[in-house]
Design a protein around this motif. Sequence first.
Motif, mmCIF file in Angstrom:
data_model
loop_
_atom_site.group_PDB
_atom_site.id
_atom_site.type_symbol
_atom_site.label_atom_id
_atom_site.label_comp_id
_atom_site.label_asym_id
_atom_site.label_seq_id
_atom_site.Cartn_x
_atom_site.Cartn_y
_atom_site.Cartn_z
ATOM 1 N N ALA A 1 0.649 -1.179 0.184
ATOM 2 C CA ALA A 1 0.020 0.117 -0.093
ATOM 3 C C ALA A 1 0.780 1.347 0.006
ATOM 4 O O ALA A 1 0.661 2.062 -0.780
ATOM 5 C CB ALA A 1 -0.795 0.003 1.318
ATOM 6 N N VAL A 2 1.961 1.252 0.773
ATOM 7 C CA VAL A 2 2.820 2.432 1.019
ATOM 8 C C VAL A 2 3.602 2.608 -0.502
ATOM 9 O O VAL A 2 3.741 3.785 -0.764
ATOM 10 C CB VAL A 2 3.597 2.339 2.257
ATOM 11 C CG1 VAL A 2 4.730 3.394 2.256
ATOM 12 C CG2 VAL A 2 2.965 2.482 3.343
ATOM 13 N N ASP A 3 4.038 1.440 -0.903
ATOM 14 C CA ASP A 3 4.817 1.390 -2.369
ATOM 15 C C ASP A 3 3.999 2.152 -3.385
ATOM 16 O O ASP A 3 4.324 2.966 -4.005
ATOM 17 C CB ASP A 3 5.297 0.118 -2.560
ATOM 18 C CG ASP A 3 6.362 -0.343 -1.722
ATOM 19 O OD1 ASP A 3 6.964 0.499 -1.009
ATOM 20 O OD2 ASP A 3 6.884 -1.538 -1.993
ATOM 21 N N HIS A 4 2.805 1.798 -3.146
ATOM 22 C CA HIS A 4 1.708 2.203 -4.183
ATOM 23 C C HIS A 4 1.675 3.656 -3.922
ATOM 24 O O HIS A 4 1.574 4.370 -5.072
ATOM 25 C CB HIS A 4 0.370 1.537 -3.858
ATOM 26 C CG HIS A 4 -0.743 2.295 -4.686
ATOM 27 N ND1 HIS A 4 -1.158 2.223 -6.267
ATOM 28 C CD2 HIS A 4 -1.871 2.630 -4.139
ATOM 29 C CE1 HIS A 4 -2.185 2.851 -6.403
ATOM 30 N NE2 HIS A 4 -2.617 2.986 -5.166
ATOM 31 N N LEU A 5 1.365 4.196 -2.780
ATOM 32 C CA LEU A 5 1.599 5.559 -2.505
ATOM 33 C C LEU A 5 2.508 6.382 -2.912
ATOM 34 O O LEU A 5 2.413 7.359 -3.562
ATOM 35 C CB LEU A 5 0.844 5.965 -1.293
ATOM 36 C CG LEU A 5 -0.488 5.372 -0.508
ATOM 37 C CD1 LEU A 5 -0.620 5.582 0.879
ATOM 38 C CD2 LEU A 5 -1.542 6.206 -1.453
ATOM 39 N N VAL A 6 3.678 5.926 -2.509
ATOM 40 C CA VAL A 6 4.737 6.506 -2.919
ATOM 41 C C VAL A 6 4.876 6.844 -4.233
ATOM 42 O O VAL A 6 5.349 7.545 -5.093
ATOM 43 C CB VAL A 6 6.142 5.898 -2.239
ATOM 44 C CG1 VAL A 6 7.404 6.453 -2.750
ATOM 45 C CG2 VAL A 6 5.919 5.775 -0.585
ATOM 46 N N GLY A 7 4.764 5.507 -4.967
ATOM 47 C CA GLY A 7 4.656 5.331 -6.386
ATOM 48 C C GLY A 7 3.794 6.381 -7.020
ATOM 49 O O GLY A 7 4.035 6.937 -8.286
ATOM 50 N N LEU A 8 2.804 6.652 -6.445
ATOM 51 C CA LEU A 8 1.816 7.807 -6.954
ATOM 52 C C LEU A 8 2.316 9.220 -6.790
ATOM 53 O O LEU A 8 1.761 10.127 -7.125
ATOM 54 C CB LEU A 8 0.374 7.559 -6.247
ATOM 55 C CG LEU A 8 -0.413 6.545 -6.964
ATOM 56 C CD1 LEU A 8 -1.575 6.226 -6.098
ATOM 57 C CD2 LEU A 8 -0.820 6.786 -8.245
ATOM 58 N N GLY A 9 3.284 9.098 -6.035
ATOM 59 C CA GLY A 9 3.766 10.642 -5.677
ATOM 60 C C GLY A 9 3.572 11.195 -4.326
ATOM 61 O O GLY A 9 3.694 12.469 -4.154
ATOM 62 N N HIS A 10 3.035 10.275 -3.257
ATOM 63 C CA HIS A 10 2.827 11.000 -1.996
ATOM 64 C C HIS A 10 4.027 10.893 -1.356
ATOM 65 O O HIS A 10 4.706 9.849 -1.253
ATOM 66 C CB HIS A 10 1.565 9.936 -1.716
ATOM 67 C CG HIS A 10 0.246 10.305 -2.242
ATOM 68 N ND1 HIS A 10 -0.460 11.400 -1.986
ATOM 69 C CD2 HIS A 10 -0.443 9.649 -3.308
ATOM 70 C CE1 HIS A 10 -1.517 11.120 -2.754
ATOM 71 N NE2 HIS A 10 -1.266 10.181 -3.549
ATOM 72 N N ARG A 11 4.237 11.944 -0.434
ATOM 73 C CA ARG A 11 5.617 11.827 0.475
ATOM 74 C C ARG A 11 5.199 12.080 1.802
ATOM 75 O O ARG A 11 5.943 11.910 2.884
ATOM 76 C CB ARG A 11 6.452 13.086 -0.003
ATOM 77 C CG ARG A 11 7.187 12.618 -1.067
ATOM 78 C CD ARG A 11 8.084 11.366 -1.368
ATOM 79 N NE ARG A 11 8.435 11.177 -2.537
ATOM 80 C CZ ARG A 11 8.035 10.250 -3.592
ATOM 81 N NH1 ARG A 11 6.918 9.665 -3.219
ATOM 82 N NH2 ARG A 11 8.617 10.423 -4.788
#
Lengths: 376, 376
Positions: free
Chosen positions: B164-174
């Motif tokens: 989930a976190v990888d997905h969010l990071v991949g989407l550009g969330h920091r």
Amino acid sequence: MPVTIRDVARASGVHISTVSRTFSAPHLVNPETRVRVLACAEDLGYRPNRAARALITGRTHNIGLIIADIANPFFPPLIKAAESQARSRDYHVFVADTNEDPSAEEELVHALAKQVDGLLLCSPRMSNSLIEQLSREVPLVVVNRQLTGLPCVLMDVGQGARLAVDHLVGLGHRQIALLGGPRGSWTNREIRRSAAAAARAGGAELTVLGPNPPTEHGGIAQAEHVRRSGVTAALAYNDLMAIGLIEGLDALGVDVPRQVSVVGVDDITLSRLTRPKLTTVATPTAAAGRTAVDMLLQQDTDLPRAARGSGAGAAVGVRRTTAQVMLQTELVIRDSTGPGPHAGRGRSGAAPAGPGPHRRADPGDPVTVAGSDVAS
Amino acid sequence: MPVTIRDVARASGVHISTVSRTFSAPHLVNPETRVRVLACAEDLGYRPNRAARALITGRTHNIGLIIADIANPFFPPLIKAAESQARSRDYHVFVADTNEDPSAEEELVHALAKQVDGLLLCSPRMSNSLIEQLSREVPLVVVNRQLTGLPCVLMDVGQGARLAVDHLVGLGHRQIALLGGPRGSWTNREIRRSAAAAARAGGAELTVLGPNPPTEHGGIAQAEHVRRSGVTAALAYNDLMAIGLIEGLDALGVDVPRQVSVVGVDDITLSRLTRPKLTTVATPTAAAGRTAVDMLLQQDTDLPRAARGSGAGAAVGVRRTTAQVMLQTELVIRDSTGPGPHAGRGRSGAAPAGPGPHRRADPGDPVTVAGSDVAS
DNA sequence: ATGAAAGCGCTAACAA
DNA sequence: TTGTTAGCGCTTTCAT
């Protein structure tokens, strides 16, 4: 090794029958002896073996819940309430899922019959005659089905459907669709009958679509029909179907409630969480579970001790409880219904948006009804 | 009167022990006799009395399911699978709801212990030490909690949180918030640990909010904090909480996923039906139910016949099955997650919208893990 | 108020 | 292969 009645007897220096009495007929035992026995029992962690007890008393202190589909969100609250009520009376409950399969249902009932003092049939799918036959083997309470001479717990979905249709008519809808449920469902028949009557009374036309599977997909599948039929409102057999319908309409570019109003039945938790929030007929499922258990245990208590073993009801001359309880429903108005083409005319049956003055029926206020037969 | 083994014996002209053998050890009886006995039994509608059988064999052929809250949509699929699996092995299941109350849980376990061959503790709320003590009285399998030396079925929510976190990071969330679950939940701890690690690895900052009740309200209550904290994405302990958060954000005028992305855990049915549809970590609840029952019955089979009665495990030298099974999870990407402020940079971990190429982990493909202790 | 004894329906040695 | 016997843990007359 598990501790038995004999261990307690030895420890407290009395005969096992005294120990037995201490638990099953405390008033027959000397207070001093009683406390001593109780203390020893506590000490040793003694718990009476219910299987052994059942063998001789003919009472298992277990009941069975036969459920069409545990995964259907309609049932968990019912199960929860039933289990809690049973436990408060020192009964344990077997839960069995039939997967909506009538023959699995029959098999399960038989398998459980010997292990329980009674069975709750929740939205049974088998034939009336089979249920009647079963009722001769084991005490039964039927939920969501009406049978002559059998104790039933019914939810007044007829009343609910009436409220729903009145609500829609009041909002100015004159063309209403009814998405029917599964064939042979008592609930379905009630809804249809009452909705038709209410529509007639309100000068609206009711188009029946179905039967449909009581699921989200049942609703999705009817979206196209609903759009083409030209109705401006729809009442669905249950919430799942209503939610599916909304989804399906959305996919077709039809806005709910602007173009079509949708009403469900059940008020499952889900219905507060979808967008738009669903207007629906709330059925008192928890109350139904509690009531059904009460009726079952009442029956159990009534039976003379002589008629022991399961299948007790078969004994000659045994009076059976055949009360039928009808639980009230209420209409919960949320966001999936809105004004129709005839809005503003007639009397203002249209409730304001929001948690308006919907009909408040106390779920704890059952109405007992003389049982009259209804096929299937 | 219910028909007993004696009736069948009389009808078929053999001794009751022969009838008994016909059912419990058919190979020991002459084929001709067998068919005759079977015919008579069928005729009379004979069903062995399991309580009587249990009394002597020490096997009830019942198991108990202790559930924190049946109304929590996470559990019904688990119950359903467990019940079905049990039945296929000719076991019946007691279901008991603890209402998330540790002491009710303890009481229930004791009440049921004598009536079952084993217990499934699903997301137990009691202390580890109590569970360990209990496991000496009755065979246990624990779901969603890890204890040394006890058979457990775990869902790899750690892996899920990472995805989930990888997905969010991949989407550009920091800047990511984690809405924690109830204190003392193993699941909660796993999620937190993995999410933190994944965030660190991805160069994102993780803000932990909570603990919170694992409900919709838990999520609603955190909406304000989430908005103020300035995060652009949130991972919730479970779907109910995630849905509540979305609701709460909506009420504050914050759009999901445009302004804030939200991910849940569990993939309850509901999550497909809300708007926006929820991106979530799917946990294989049905597989967990099946597996847990298998492990329990395996244990039951392993026990030497000598160790009969409940509490069998306490016998000296009895080998216990202590395998711990870890079930894989997968990330299901739906509509509640979208690009964040840093989108377009870095490697394209961002999956395309729709039912994209999310990690497909076969729920039927458990990974056995060496059990290592984890407090509470 | 307590003990003795029978037996609920079934299985499991042991004999035959 | 089948019958005999004992007894699982408990409740329930019947005595005492």
